[in-house]
Design an enzyme around this catalytic site. Structure first.
Site, PDB file in Angstrom:
ATOM      1  N   CYS A 191     -94.558   7.559 -32.994  1.00 30.63           N
ATOM      2  CA  CYS A 191     -92.930   7.436 -33.027  1.00 30.63           C
ATOM      3  C   CYS A 191     -92.710   7.075 -31.606  1.00 30.63           C
ATOM      4  O   CYS A 191     -91.371   6.630 -31.595  1.00 30.63           O
ATOM      5  CB  CYS A 191     -92.701   8.896 -33.227  1.00 30.63           C
TER       6      CYS A 191
ATOM      7  N   GLU B  83     -89.862  19.920 -28.047  1.00 29.13           N
ATOM      8  CA  GLU B  83     -91.206  20.473 -28.166  1.00 29.13           C
ATOM      9  C   GLU B  83     -91.805  20.443 -26.666  1.00 29.13           C
ATOM     10  O   GLU B  83     -91.069  19.843 -25.866  1.00 29.13           O
ATOM     11  CB  GLU B  83     -91.846  20.111 -29.085  1.00 29.13           C
TER      12      GLU B  83
ATOM     13  N   ASN C 179     -99.665  10.669 -38.727  1.00 34.24           N
ATOM     14  CA  ASN C 179    -100.147   9.840 -37.489  1.00 34.24           C
ATOM     15  C   ASN C 179    -101.008  10.448 -36.456  1.00 34.24           C
ATOM     16  O   ASN C 179    -101.821   9.617 -35.942  1.00 34.24           O
ATOM     17  CB  ASN C 179     -98.896   9.067 -36.924  1.00 34.24           C
TER      18      ASN C 179
ATOM     19  N   GLU D  36     -88.463  16.353 -35.213  1.00 38.43           N
ATOM     20  CA  GLU D  36     -88.885  15.422 -34.482  1.00 38.43           C
ATOM     21  C   GLU D  36     -89.208  14.049 -35.427  1.00 38.43           C
ATOM     22  O   GLU D  36     -90.017  14.114 -36.273  1.00 38.43           O
ATOM     23  CB  GLU D  36     -90.455  15.714 -33.980  1.00 38.43           C
TER      24      GLU D  36
HETATM   25  P1  NAD Z   1     -92.638  11.658 -43.804  1.00 39.77           P
HETATM   26  O1  NAD Z   1     -91.372  12.056 -43.250  1.00 39.77           O
HETATM   27  O2  NAD Z   1     -93.040  10.783 -45.040  1.00 39.77           O
HETATM   28  O3  NAD Z   1     -93.548  12.913 -43.912  1.00 39.77           O
HETATM   29  C1  NAD Z   1     -93.839  13.930 -43.051  1.00 39.77           C
HETATM   30  C2  NAD Z   1     -94.089  15.216 -43.663  1.00 39.77           C
HETATM   31  O4  NAD Z   1     -93.117  15.731 -44.466  1.00 39.77           O
HETATM   32  C3  NAD Z   1     -95.325  15.270 -44.489  1.00 39.77           C
HETATM   33  O5  NAD Z   1     -96.095  16.385 -44.377  1.00 39.77           O
HETATM   34  C4  NAD Z   1     -94.698  15.157 -46.058  1.00 39.77           C
HETATM   35  O6  NAD Z   1     -95.571  15.801 -47.025  1.00 39.77           O
HETATM   36  C5  NAD Z   1     -93.608  16.065 -45.867  1.00 39.77           C
HETATM   37  N1  NAD Z   1     -92.526  15.911 -46.682  1.00 39.77           N
HETATM   38  C6  NAD Z   1     -91.963  14.926 -47.612  1.00 39.77           C
HETATM   39  N2  NAD Z   1     -90.900  15.214 -48.320  1.00 39.77           N
HETATM   40  C7  NAD Z   1     -90.770  16.351 -47.970  1.00 39.77           C
HETATM   41  C8  NAD Z   1     -89.618  17.312 -48.756  1.00 39.77           C
HETATM   42  N3  NAD Z   1     -88.761  17.025 -49.661  1.00 39.77           N
HETATM   43  N4  NAD Z   1     -89.626  18.679 -48.079  1.00 39.77           N
HETATM   44  C9  NAD Z   1     -90.522  18.969 -47.229  1.00 39.77           C
HETATM   45  N5  NAD Z   1     -91.346  18.103 -46.614  1.00 39.77           N
HETATM   46  C10 NAD Z   1     -91.560  16.878 -47.049  1.00 39.77           C
HETATM   47  O7  NAD Z   1     -93.267  11.189 -42.567  1.00 39.77           O
HETATM   48  P2  NAD Z   1     -94.674  10.289 -42.367  1.00 39.77           P
HETATM   49  O8  NAD Z   1     -94.812   8.864 -43.119  1.00 39.77           O
HETATM   50  O9  NAD Z   1     -95.873  11.201 -42.692  1.00 39.77           O
HETATM   51  O10 NAD Z   1     -94.724  10.005 -40.790  1.00 39.77           O
HETATM   52  C11 NAD Z   1     -94.255   8.961 -40.095  1.00 39.77           C
HETATM   53  C12 NAD Z   1     -92.797   9.155 -39.302  1.00 39.77           C
HETATM   54  O11 NAD Z   1     -93.227  10.450 -38.877  1.00 39.77           O
HETATM   55  C13 NAD Z   1     -92.505   8.232 -38.570  1.00 39.77           C
HETATM   56  O12 NAD Z   1     -91.211   8.074 -38.904  1.00 39.77           O
HETATM   57  C14 NAD Z   1     -92.389   8.671 -37.264  1.00 39.77           C
HETATM   58  O13 NAD Z   1     -91.635   8.149 -36.312  1.00 39.77           O
HETATM   59  C15 NAD Z   1     -92.442   9.980 -37.488  1.00 39.77           C
HETATM   60  N6  NAD Z   1     -93.128  10.918 -36.354  1.00 39.77           N
HETATM   61  C16 NAD Z   1     -92.144  11.324 -35.173  1.00 39.77           C
HETATM   62  C17 NAD Z   1     -92.643  12.221 -34.193  1.00 39.77           C
HETATM   63  C18 NAD Z   1     -91.893  12.708 -33.095  1.00 39.77           C
HETATM   64  O14 NAD Z   1     -92.295  13.624 -32.528  1.00 39.77           O
HETATM   65  N7  NAD Z   1     -90.371  12.331 -33.207  1.00 39.77           N
HETATM   66  C19 NAD Z   1     -93.914  12.089 -33.824  1.00 39.77           C
HETATM   67  C20 NAD Z   1     -94.768  11.462 -35.195  1.00 39.77           C
HETATM   68  C21 NAD Z   1     -94.338  11.010 -36.302  1.00 39.77           C
END
Ligand code: NAD
Length: 454
Positions: free
Chosen positions: A263, A432, A131, A229
């Site tokens: 998020c 962070e 995102n 996060e």
């Molecule tokens: P996601 O959890 O699907 O993927 C995030 C990352 O994790 C990607 O790079 C993905 O390839 C990797 N990943 C997937 N499976 C994995 C595994 N088994 N082991 C290690 N890495 C793995 O999330 P998304 O759809 O890319 O992003 C959206 C989510 O991120 C939402 O829930 C959002 O709230 C959250 N988010 C949180 C923050 C924060 O600062 N709290 C900021 C931005 C986004």
């Protein structure tokens, strides 16, 4: 060789075909990072600071290029993408002061002198979501580098282009080769290999709570520390004693920025019952006024969703019989467009509970302060939120009572690089940004030096 098509979400055109790395590539990357880290940590603090300022300057010189890349890879509006590239520069500049400020302590003890050192951890693995590809990576790599570490970033599959470019810019800015690397690949391949690699000393993961849980389990096997996060379902609480015009005019931007793929999106609006009708009257034109369209146009406020798969997920929350109060506009034709959408569902509906991560907001009512707090906290998440009231005491009472890491009063601001950011409950572990972030990338070493009696 596994490849992935990188698709422009506003046109559905494939803009690049990228090779995905495998676990062997992670071994090689860790070896290079380990060598680079030794060189980096041996530099004088002032020298590391100077190189980080040089990296910040290089990013500034490429701000337009990085912004254009994000527009075509992620569909972010150009104004927003330009801000994001500038924010990476700012974060680097802010943490460039850290190498010369990572002081330990001298603690009074008997029989000698006791001092602590903030030692770099070594190689840090950073796994990012799609995102905000550049900014979220920078929140981890800038303070981690400042603390003397090497960093390996695994970007999200759909949006790797800006982070690939940032790693190139780091080399051209004079950071040791291999110190900051981008490893495009699948999460369960490259991400998992980073988490479980014995040469990686800490993992920073930003993404969904479901994946974060898995990351924490895998990291636990080797007691690798993690910063997580994760997701959010934040409340925007509007009290009757607020400046209702301003609360309604800004509410769309608290949730629809980045097409709701944020998020910190305030995706649950809670309005005091006595002003509900008036709020909705003011909110409807504000939603209609959000400019949704071509991300390359300066006037665009909201672009498309990131991908076809994500569009389908968001759409599933708004079936034909959904309780839609009103919607904004969106282009038709190619692109993953979704109009800003306002729902008034029952409290038990999944749109009130799930993180939709799209331009969909629910509106609920409450009777009094106690009910507002109870509703705001009725979620496993605890990332962010806003409180609208002109009553200072109420603002303080409610901000202290809402279990979330980043709250704003009469504003929807969440993120400043100089203030800490992170979640309560299932929104994460650790913080962070802010002045302390570099210490999250160090180990405290305590040293006692005996002093003999004369
Ligand atoms: P996601 O959890 O699907 O993927 C995030 C990352 O994790 C990607 O790079 C993905 O390839 C990797 N990943 C997937 N499976 C994995 C595994 N088994 N082991 C290690 N890495 C793995 O999330 P998304 O759809 O890319 O992003 C959206 C989510 O991120 C939402 O829930 C959002 O709230 C959250 N988010 C949180 C923050 C924060 O600062 N709290 C900021 C931005 C986004």
């Amino acid at each position: 060789m596994t490849t992935i098509d990188i698709v422009n979400p506003a046109t559905e055109e494939t803009i690049s075909v990228l090779e995905l790395l495998d676990a062997t590539a992670v071994d090689e990357a860790v070896a290079r990072a380990t060598s680079a880290q030794r060189i980096w940590a041996a530099l004088a603090p002032a020298e590391r600071a100077e190189r980080l300022r040089g990296f910040a300057d290089t990013v500034a010189a490429h701000q337009g290029e990085l912004a254009d890349l994000e527009v075509s890879n992620s569909g972010h509006p150009i104004g927003q993408a330009t801000w994001e590239a500038g924010h990476v520069r700012d974060v680097l500049e802010y943490y460039a002061t850290a190498p010369e400020r990572l002081s330990g302590r001298q603690i009074p003890v008997a029989g000698g002198i006791d001092i602590t050192f903030a030692e770099p951890i070594g190689v840090i693995g950073v796994i990012t979501p799609w995102n905000f590809p550049m900014t979220i990576a920078a929140w981890a790599f800038a303070p981690a580098l400042a603390a003397g570490n090497a960093v390996l970033v695994k970007p999200a599959e759909w949006t790797p282009l800006t982070m690939l470019r940032l790693a190139e810019l780091a080399v051209s800015a004079g950071l040791p080769d291999g110190l900051l690397q981008t490893l495009p690949g699948r999460g369960d391949v490259v991400g998992d290999a980073l988490i479980t690699h014995p040469g990686v000393g800490k993992v920073v993961f930003t993404g969904s709570t479901a994946t974060g849980t898995r990351v924490m389990e895998r990291a636990a096997e080797s007691v690798t520390p993690v910063t997580l996060e994760l997701g959010g379902k934040s409340a925007n609480i509007v009290f009757a004693d607020s400046d209702l015009e301003r609360a309604a005019a800004t509410a769309p931007y608290g949730v629809f920025d980045n097409a709701g793929q944020d998020c910190c999106a305030r995706s649950r609006i809670l309005v005091q019952r006595t002003v509900y009708d008036r709020f909705m009257e003011l909110f409807e034109p504000a939603v209609a006024g959000v400019t949704v369209g071509d991300p390359r146009a300066e006037s665009t406020e909201m672009g498309p969703l990131v991908s076809r798969a994500h569009w389908e997920k968001v759409s599933s929350y708004v079936p034909d019989d959904a309780p839609v109060a009103f919607r904004g506009s969106a282009p038709t034709g190619p692109g993953f467009w979704f109009p800003p959408t306002v729902l008034t569902p029952a409290a038990s509906d999944r749109t009130v509970r799930d993180e939709i991560f799209g331009p969909v907001v629910t509106v609920q009512t409450f009777a009094d302060e106690a009910e507002a707090i109870a509703l705001a906290n009725d979620t496993p998440y605890g990332l962010s939120g806003s409180i609208w009231t002109e009553n200072l005491s109420r603002a303080l009472r409610v901000t202290r009572a809402v279990a979330a890491g980043n709250l704003s009063v009469n504003s929807h601001s969440s993120v400043r690089y100089s203030t800490p950011f992170g979640g309560f409950k299932q929104s994460g572990i650790g913080r962070e940004l802010g002045p302390d972030a570099p210490f999250a990338f160090t180990e405290t070493k305590n040293v006692f030096i005996a002093v003999a009696d004369a």
